[in-house]
Design a protein around this motif. Structure first.
Motif, PDB file in Angstrom:
ATOM      1  N   ASP A   1       0.761  -1.292  -0.003  1.00  0.00           N
ATOM      2  CA  ASP A   1      -0.054  -0.048   0.212  1.00  0.00           C
ATOM      3  C   ASP A   1       0.746   1.169  -0.041  1.00  0.00           C
ATOM      4  OD1 ASP A   1      -2.250  -1.428  -0.110  1.00  0.00           O
ATOM      5  OD2 ASP A   1      -2.445  -1.608   2.146  1.00  0.00           O
ATOM      6  N   ASP A   2       1.791   1.277   0.539  1.00  0.00           N
ATOM      7  CA  ASP A   2       2.575   2.491   0.834  1.00  0.00           C
ATOM      8  C   ASP A   2       3.379   3.203  -0.387  1.00  0.00           C
ATOM      9  OD1 ASP A   2       2.131   2.639   3.674  1.00  0.00           O
ATOM     10  OD2 ASP A   2       3.921   1.804   4.260  1.00  0.00           O
ATOM     11  N   PHE A   3       3.817   2.028  -1.294  1.00  0.00           N
ATOM     12  CA  PHE A   3       4.323   2.076  -2.569  1.00  0.00           C
ATOM     13  C   PHE A   3       3.096   2.536  -3.702  1.00  0.00           C
ATOM     14  CE2 PHE A   3       5.661   0.713  -6.810  1.00  0.00           C
ATOM     15  CZ  PHE A   3       6.679   1.591  -6.895  1.00  0.00           C
ATOM     16  N   ARG A   4       2.205   1.633  -3.448  1.00  0.00           N
ATOM     17  CA  ARG A   4       1.107   1.769  -4.577  1.00  0.00           C
ATOM     18  C   ARG A   4       0.157   3.008  -4.354  1.00  0.00           C
ATOM     19  NH1 ARG A   4      -3.451  -2.835  -3.998  1.00  0.00           N
ATOM     20  NH2 ARG A   4      -3.797  -1.399  -2.314  1.00  0.00           N
ATOM     21  N   ASN A   5       0.128   3.409  -3.239  1.00  0.00           N
ATOM     22  CA  ASN A   5      -0.676   4.587  -3.212  1.00  0.00           C
ATOM     23  C   ASN A   5      -0.291   5.632  -3.469  1.00  0.00           C
ATOM     24  OD1 ASN A   5      -2.755   3.053  -2.032  1.00  0.00           O
ATOM     25  ND2 ASN A   5      -2.191   3.577   0.082  1.00  0.00           N
ATOM     26  N   GLU A   6       1.130   5.658  -4.018  1.00  0.00           N
ATOM     27  CA  GLU A   6       1.624   7.163  -4.546  1.00  0.00           C
ATOM     28  C   GLU A   6       1.408   7.346  -5.861  1.00  0.00           C
ATOM     29  OE1 GLU A   6       6.223   7.263  -3.841  1.00  0.00           O
ATOM     30  OE2 GLU A   6       5.811   6.348  -1.878  1.00  0.00           O
ATOM     31  N   PHE A   7       0.924   6.164  -6.578  1.00  0.00           N
ATOM     32  CA  PHE A   7       0.701   6.312  -8.174  1.00  0.00           C
ATOM     33  C   PHE A   7      -0.726   5.868  -8.491  1.00  0.00           C
ATOM     34  CE2 PHE A   7       5.202   4.812  -6.819  1.00  0.00           C
ATOM     35  CZ  PHE A   7       5.861   5.929  -7.456  1.00  0.00           C
ATOM     36  N   LYS A   8      -1.554   6.020  -7.508  1.00  0.00           N
ATOM     37  CA  LYS A   8      -3.088   5.718  -7.970  1.00  0.00           C
ATOM     38  C   LYS A   8      -3.451   6.810  -8.617  1.00  0.00           C
ATOM     39  CE  LYS A   8      -5.882   3.437  -5.231  1.00  0.00           C
ATOM     40  NZ  LYS A   8      -6.504   2.874  -3.919  1.00  0.00           N
ATOM     41  N   VAL A   9      -4.587   6.550  -9.534  1.00  0.00           N
ATOM     42  CA  VAL A   9      -4.977   7.624 -10.460  1.00  0.00           C
ATOM     43  C   VAL A   9      -5.893   8.475  -9.439  1.00  0.00           C
ATOM     44  CG1 VAL A   9      -6.622   8.172 -12.278  1.00  0.00           C
ATOM     45  CG2 VAL A   9      -4.829   6.379 -12.571  1.00  0.00           C
ATOM     46  N   PRO A  10      -5.649   9.888  -9.111  1.00  0.00           N
ATOM     47  CA  PRO A  10      -6.565  10.417  -8.284  1.00  0.00           C
ATOM     48  C   PRO A  10      -7.893  10.590  -8.869  1.00  0.00           C
ATOM     49  CG  PRO A  10      -4.955  11.934  -9.544  1.00  0.00           C
ATOM     50  CD  PRO A  10      -4.520  10.644  -9.731  1.00  0.00           C
ATOM     51  N   PRO A  11      -8.936  10.769  -7.877  1.00  0.00           N
ATOM     52  CA  PRO A  11     -10.434  10.857  -8.544  1.00  0.00           C
ATOM     53  C   PRO A  11     -10.563  12.096  -9.754  1.00  0.00           C
ATOM     54  CG  PRO A  11     -10.410  10.535  -6.205  1.00  0.00           C
ATOM     55  CD  PRO A  11      -8.919  10.752  -6.481  1.00  0.00           C
ATOM     56  N   PHE A  12      -9.850  13.177  -9.587  1.00  0.00           N
ATOM     57  CA  PHE A  12     -10.124  14.101 -10.368  1.00  0.00           C
ATOM     58  C   PHE A  12      -9.190  14.304 -11.656  1.00  0.00           C
ATOM     59  CE2 PHE A  12     -12.631  15.510  -6.562  1.00  0.00           C
ATOM     60  CZ  PHE A  12     -13.694  14.855  -6.836  1.00  0.00           C
ATOM     61  N   GLN A  13      -8.359  13.407 -11.639  1.00  0.00           N
ATOM     62  CA  GLN A  13      -7.150  13.398 -12.707  1.00  0.00           C
ATOM     63  C   GLN A  13      -8.025  13.851 -14.095  1.00  0.00           C
ATOM     64  OE1 GLN A  13      -4.116  10.977 -13.168  1.00  0.00           O
ATOM     65  NE2 GLN A  13      -4.477  10.303 -15.096  1.00  0.00           N
ATOM     66  N   ASP A  14      -7.679  14.780 -14.829  1.00  0.00           N
ATOM     67  CA  ASP A  14      -8.052  15.392 -16.097  1.00  0.00           C
ATOM     68  C   ASP A  14      -9.347  16.202 -16.188  1.00  0.00           C
ATOM     69  OD1 ASP A  14      -5.848  14.014 -17.511  1.00  0.00           O
ATOM     70  OD2 ASP A  14      -7.025  12.153 -17.601  1.00  0.00           O
ATOM     71  N   CYS A  15      -9.737  16.458 -14.778  1.00  0.00           N
ATOM     72  CA  CYS A  15     -11.069  17.164 -14.493  1.00  0.00           C
ATOM     73  C   CYS A  15     -10.920  18.372 -14.171  1.00  0.00           C
ATOM     74  CB  CYS A  15     -11.659  16.402 -13.362  1.00  0.00           C
ATOM     75  SG  CYS A  15     -12.281  14.903 -13.942  1.00  0.00           S
ATOM     76  N   ILE A  16     -11.714  19.318 -14.793  1.00  0.00           N
ATOM     77  CA  ILE A  16     -11.766  20.852 -14.463  1.00  0.00           C
ATOM     78  C   ILE A  16     -12.950  21.214 -13.941  1.00  0.00           C
ATOM     79  CG2 ILE A  16     -11.192  23.169 -15.100  1.00  0.00           C
ATOM     80  CD1 ILE A  16      -9.468  22.240 -17.348  1.00  0.00           C
ATOM     81  N   LEU A  17     -12.939  21.526 -12.535  1.00  0.00           N
ATOM     82  CA  LEU A  17     -14.439  21.528 -11.973  1.00  0.00           C
ATOM     83  C   LEU A  17     -14.623  23.317 -11.648  1.00  0.00           C
ATOM     84  CD1 LEU A  17     -14.064  18.650  -9.286  1.00  0.00           C
ATOM     85  CD2 LEU A  17     -14.579  18.478 -11.372  1.00  0.00           C
ATOM     86  N   SER A  18     -15.791  23.364 -11.449  1.00  0.00           N
ATOM     87  CA  SER A  18     -16.614  24.658 -11.095  1.00  0.00           C
ATOM     88  C   SER A  18     -17.641  24.254 -10.194  1.00  0.00           C
ATOM     89  CB  SER A  18     -16.848  25.579 -12.095  1.00  0.00           C
ATOM     90  OG  SER A  18     -17.884  24.953 -13.156  1.00  0.00           O
ATOM     91  N   PHE A  19     -18.058  25.313  -9.242  1.00  0.00           N
ATOM     92  CA  PHE A  19     -18.772  25.179  -8.134  1.00  0.00           C
ATOM     93  C   PHE A  19     -20.000  26.124  -8.052  1.00  0.00           C
ATOM     94  CE2 PHE A  19     -14.919  23.113  -7.169  1.00  0.00           C
ATOM     95  CZ  PHE A  19     -14.950  22.094  -6.828  1.00  0.00           C
ATOM     96  N   LEU A  20     -21.092  25.749  -8.124  1.00  0.00           N
ATOM     97  CA  LEU A  20     -22.308  26.510  -8.163  1.00  0.00           C
ATOM     98  C   LEU A  20     -23.252  26.482  -6.907  1.00  0.00           C
ATOM     99  CD1 LEU A  20     -23.759  28.792  -9.571  1.00  0.00           C
ATOM    100  CD2 LEU A  20     -25.032  27.075 -10.729  1.00  0.00           C
ATOM    101  N   GLY A  21     -23.783  27.424  -6.203  1.00  0.00           N
ATOM    102  CA  GLY A  21     -24.610  27.357  -5.098  1.00  0.00           C
ATOM    103  C   GLY A  21     -23.910  27.102  -3.820  1.00  0.00           C
ATOM    104  N   PHE A  22     -22.680  27.221  -3.657  1.00  0.00           N
ATOM    105  CA  PHE A  22     -22.170  26.837  -2.116  1.00  0.00           C
ATOM    106  C   PHE A  22     -21.413  28.066  -1.641  1.00  0.00           C
ATOM    107  CE2 PHE A  22     -21.516  23.067  -5.046  1.00  0.00           C
ATOM    108  CZ  PHE A  22     -21.815  22.057  -4.256  1.00  0.00           C
ATOM    109  N   SER A  23     -21.470  28.154  -0.312  1.00  0.00           N
ATOM    110  CA  SER A  23     -21.231  29.221   0.381  1.00  0.00           C
ATOM    111  C   SER A  23     -19.449  29.496   0.107  1.00  0.00           C
ATOM    112  CB  SER A  23     -21.396  29.197   1.938  1.00  0.00           C
ATOM    113  OG  SER A  23     -20.628  28.006   2.349  1.00  0.00           O
TER     114      SER A  23
END
Length: 885
Positions: free
Chosen positions: A260-282
């Protein structure tokens, strides 16, 4: 030896996508197929052969390697049978099994490729040990289909005492042994060739198609069918860098690429290749979510930017998008955002798409009931119907109103008409309702939070460690079990109601269980709270897990900490209800004494709770309220009670005091203290110790349990009505509704925040999670509420006339004579006759004064019955509303 992380090979026989192309000719090796060299089966299949280890070039100069070879005595050897030729097909090899053979021939050294012909003999099972898997000697051996291994394999087998493993491909190390990989999103063939070759050299297996046997997906993008399947199965999704970095560490002993210690460094993160914007939040929520996005491999841009791939919408706030989204833009609910972080992989968008409601059905507004009519009687009647409708919608009983058996008459020819429900039954029903709501909240804590955190096989691994889960939830399951039994017994009692049935016996029955379960949880609640806060900061998946569940209707948008505080508040609430029940129980009823014992048992439970956990500052605030409010009930002081908010208002109706009076509302966690500004303040108060305090600036009006508040009305803003709200209250001992209306004068606290805060604590008191259902939006005309001319000279003069009129009335009313004045008169009378026998006339006067004093001195309950308080008012509107059903 070269140490490049990129290994190029000119051998075209390398399988680019699927090791099974070659493995299909190989029978799966199992422990049952591993035979010894002396087996008769082997002798029948092939002639006896010798095994031999060959050190190639630089490998023969490694002293450590030579010493390791001397300790390796066994190697795995394939048993081969040549399949008969078929027309149009070439001969195929079939490995029947792998056998362990002893290494009898000492190792030999090979300096050049020219020596290969002399060493290549069918009588020997040759294993070539090569340091560099990129030089020409390696390529030549690979072309001629020889068995090749790297030095780490020899060293590992010598260290563990294992036989040399068999591999149908060159095997440099075993850091990916038993791993099955699949690839997706790679467009360049050359890059895929490099990665597949390295995986084979480290002992891994490649599959072209994704299936349940695949242990890791190596992804170059976050889209496609393989990616979606891997997410749904919880398969780790890795970056290509994982393979390259593992190859760089190929010479490290005991290194495994899947730890786990080694593998977790190279896991694909959830928002890779994503560009997010947020609407309706404080602003605070938006900042937090943007930080989380960057931590999870994504980027953020303002709403409306064409480069955005996802628009995250707060669906409870946003009713309509400010622009028409493009087809490429995913418009999703916030649950997608938190779900992706919790799963540690990008969730599928189709399940979380934001859909605009065509005609969003808002809460039913009482403004639909128009009262614009010149007939005042008709307006009163419509107002009465409005309050009755709200009252019916507020009835939280899970069963139809029951009629006590003692109040019904059975008749075959007529339907029994239920008589007025007793005050004792009303309080008992409220006790059952709050108990049922409390059990539901405990079930929500266990089912939505504890069970998912404890279950095995969580996607992305365990969210919390077992000890953290134990610290957070403690004895919640035990508390749930006890209160489920109490709820069932109360339900049976209410459904089969009889005035003689004992409620106190139910709590006495489970008093020992309450003593066992509550103190361990309440005493360590602060530790539980701190653990939640710490884990939420340190573990993004846990933070996402809490956010997802908090948005579910079962939680009523409450946090886990807010839900877990319910057990801390429950026993004091039960004690208050039992006290109220005792007050409405007849003296001859056996349950009277039983209830006293039950209340005593609850106090015993609460004495086991560590007093050091209580907030001294909150207690100090309550003392300040008692000193500031003249006539404030003494039992407002309680160890479980805390001040939540103070709000300055003006009364807009005839209740709880005259229109235009300045009223201060003190919101506590379980009650509401209503006080008005004193008209005249006289002197200061001096304590027996000589300390002085400023005089009380407020006069006590009413201390109302929050359970009496059935609805909170948010009065809409109009030209004649600003910053107004109203409370629909119904005491448990009456079937009447009373409307209290106010105008807020505090500028620091917005009305919206105040109403939400009030509803939240009302919901906590009655053990309901859906606090939002307590608030209604209303038109001011529907309830004859307005704030017009509240500060005008005419209005102030009118209020002054009313006060003067009341003072004159009290001056001629003996019943209104203050108790203190009667006591002084009595003391004066006693002192004047001291030292002589009182005459008959004196005795008569003293008797009259004493009896009057005793009448005036009858103590009122701390939580005054609201209707009895309002009966002193004579306004027409109050008479019509207090008799509503």
């Amino acid at each position: 030896m070269a140490d490049s992380s990129v290994l190029t090979s000119t051998i075209e026989r390398t399988s680019l996508a699927d090791s099974s192309i070659f493995d299909s000719k190989v029978t799966e090796i199992s422990k049952e197929n591993v035979l010894t060299g002396s087996a008769s089966y082997v002798e029948e299949e092939m002639p006896q052969i010798e095994t031999r280890m060959i050190l190639v070039q630089e490998a023969g100069k490694q002293e450590e390697l030579i010493q390791a070879l001397k300790t390796v005595k066994i190697m795995e050897v394939p048993v081969i049978k040549i399949r008969e030729s078929c027309p149009g097909k070439s001969d195929e090899k079939l490995i029947k099994s792998v056998v362990n053979m002893e290494i009898k021939v000492p190792f030999v050294k090979m300096e050049s490729v020219e020596e290969l012909e002399s060493l290549d003999s069918p009588e020997f099972e040759n294993v070539f040990i090569v340091l560099d898997f990129q030089d020409s000697v390696f390529n030549e051996l690979y072309k001629t289909d020889h068995r090749i291994i790297g030095p780490p394999v020899i060293l590992n087998c010598a260290q563990k005492g294992e036989p040399l493993p068999f591999s149908c491909r060159p095997l440099y190390c075993t850091s990916m042994m038993n791993l099955v990989l699949c690839f997706t999103g790679f467009r360049k063939k050359e890059e895929l060739v490099r990665l597949v070759t390295l995986v084979h050299h480290m002992g891994g297996v490649i599959r072209k198609d994704f299936n349940s046997k695949v242990t890791h997906l190596v992804a170059n993008c976050t889209q496609g069918e393989k990616f979606r399947i891997a997410v749904s199965l919880g398969t780790p999704i890795m970056k290509p860098e994982w393979i390259y970095k593992a190859w760089e560490r190929r010479n490290e002993q005991d290194f495994c690429a899947s730890v786990d210690d080694f593998r977790n460094e190279f896991k694909v993160p959830p928002f890779q290749d994503c560009i997010l914007s947020f609407l309706g939040f404080s602003d605070e929520e938006k900042t937090n979510m943007e930080e989380m996005t960057e931590m999870q491999g994504g980027n953020c841009l303002p709403v409306g930017d064409e480069r955005c791939t996802h628009l995250i919408v707060e669906e409870n706030i946003v009713k309509e998008l400010p622009f028409e989204p493009s087809k490429k833009l995913y418009v999703v609910k916030q649950e997608w955002f938190w779900g992706s972080i919790q799963m540690d992989a990008r969730a599928g968008e189709t399940m979380y798409l934001y859909e605009k409601a065509n005609t969003p059905e808002l809460k039913k507004s009482v403004s639909l009931l128009s009262l614009n009519t010149p007939n005042s009687n008709r307006k009163r009647r419509r107002l009465k119907e409005t309050l009755a409708q709200l009252s019916r919608e507020t009835d939280m009983s899970p069963f139809p109103p029951q009629t006590p058996k003692s109040c019904t008459k059975s008749s075959k020819n007529s339907t029994p008409v239920p008589s007025k429900q007793s005050a004792r039954w009303q309080v008992a029903k409220e006790l059952y309702q709050t108990e049922s709501n409390y059990v539901n909240i405990l079930a929500t804590i266990i089912q939505l939070f504890q069970v998912p955190l404890e279950e095995e096989g969580q996607r992305g691994g365990p969210i919390l460690a077992p000890e953290e889960i134990k610290t957070i939830f403690g004895s919640i399951p035990d508390i749930f079990d006890v209160h489920t039994k109490i709820k069932d017994d109360l339900e049976d009692l209410i459904v089969n109601w009889d005035e003689s049935k004992s409620i106190g016996d139910i709590f006495l029955k489970y008093s020992k269980d309450l003593v066992k379960t509550y103190p361990p949880f309440v005493n360590f609640f602060e530790m539980s709270k701190e653990t939640i806060i710490k884990c939420e900061k340190q573990k993004p998946r846990f933070h996402a897990f809490l956010k997802i569940n908090q948005a579910k209707p079962e939680c009523g948008r409450q946090s886990l900490v807010e839900l877990l505080i319910r057990p801390v508040q429950r026993l004091p609430s039960v004690a208050l209800l039992l006290n109220d029940l005792k007050k409405h129980t007849a003296e001859e009823n056996p349950d009277k004494s039983t209830l006293e014992k039950a209340i005593g048992s609850l106090k015993e439970v609460m004495t086991h709770i560590n007093e050091d956990k209580r907030k001294t500052e909150a207690q100090k605030q309550i003392f300040d309220v008692v000193y500031e409010v003249d006539g404030c009930p003494a039992n407002l002081l309680s160890s479980h009670r805390s001040l939540v908010q103070r709000v300055e208002t003006i009364s807009l109706g005839e209740h709880p005091c005259d229109r235009g009076e300045q009223v201060t509302l003190f919101l506590f966690n379980d009650c509401l203290e209503i006080a008005r500004k004193r008209h005249k303040v006289i002197g200061t108060f001096r304590s027996p110790h000589g300390h002085t305090r400023p005089p009380a600036s407020l006069k006590h009006i009413h201390l109302m349990p929050l359970s009496q508040i059935k609805k909170v009305l948010d009065i809409r803003e109009t030209e004649d009505c600003h910053n107004a709200f109203a409370l629909l209250v119904r005491p448990p001992t009456e079937r009447a509704n009373v409307l209290l209306s106010f105008q807020m004068t505090s500028e620091e606290l917005p009305k919206e925040n105040w109403l939400k805060m009030l509803c939240r604590h009302v919901a906590n008191t009655i053990c309901k999670a859906d606090a939002e259902n307590l608030i209604y939006s209303a038109d001011p005309e529907s309830f004859e509420v307005n704030t017009k001319d509240m500060d005008s000279t005419l209005s102030r003069a009118s209020r002054a006339i009313k006060k003067t009129s009341k003072k004159v009335t009290r001056a001629f009313s003996f019943s209104k004579t203050p108790k203190r004045a009667l006591r002084r008169a009595l003391m004066t009378s006693q002192s004047s006759v001291e030292g002589r026998s009182p005459s008959s006339n004196d005795k008569h006067v003293m008797s009259r004064l004493s009896s009057t004093s005793s009448l005036a001195g009858i103590p009122s309950p701390s939580l005054v019955s609201l209707p009895s308080f309002f009966e002193r008012r004579s306004h027409t509107l109050s008479r019509s509303t207090t008799h509503l059903i």
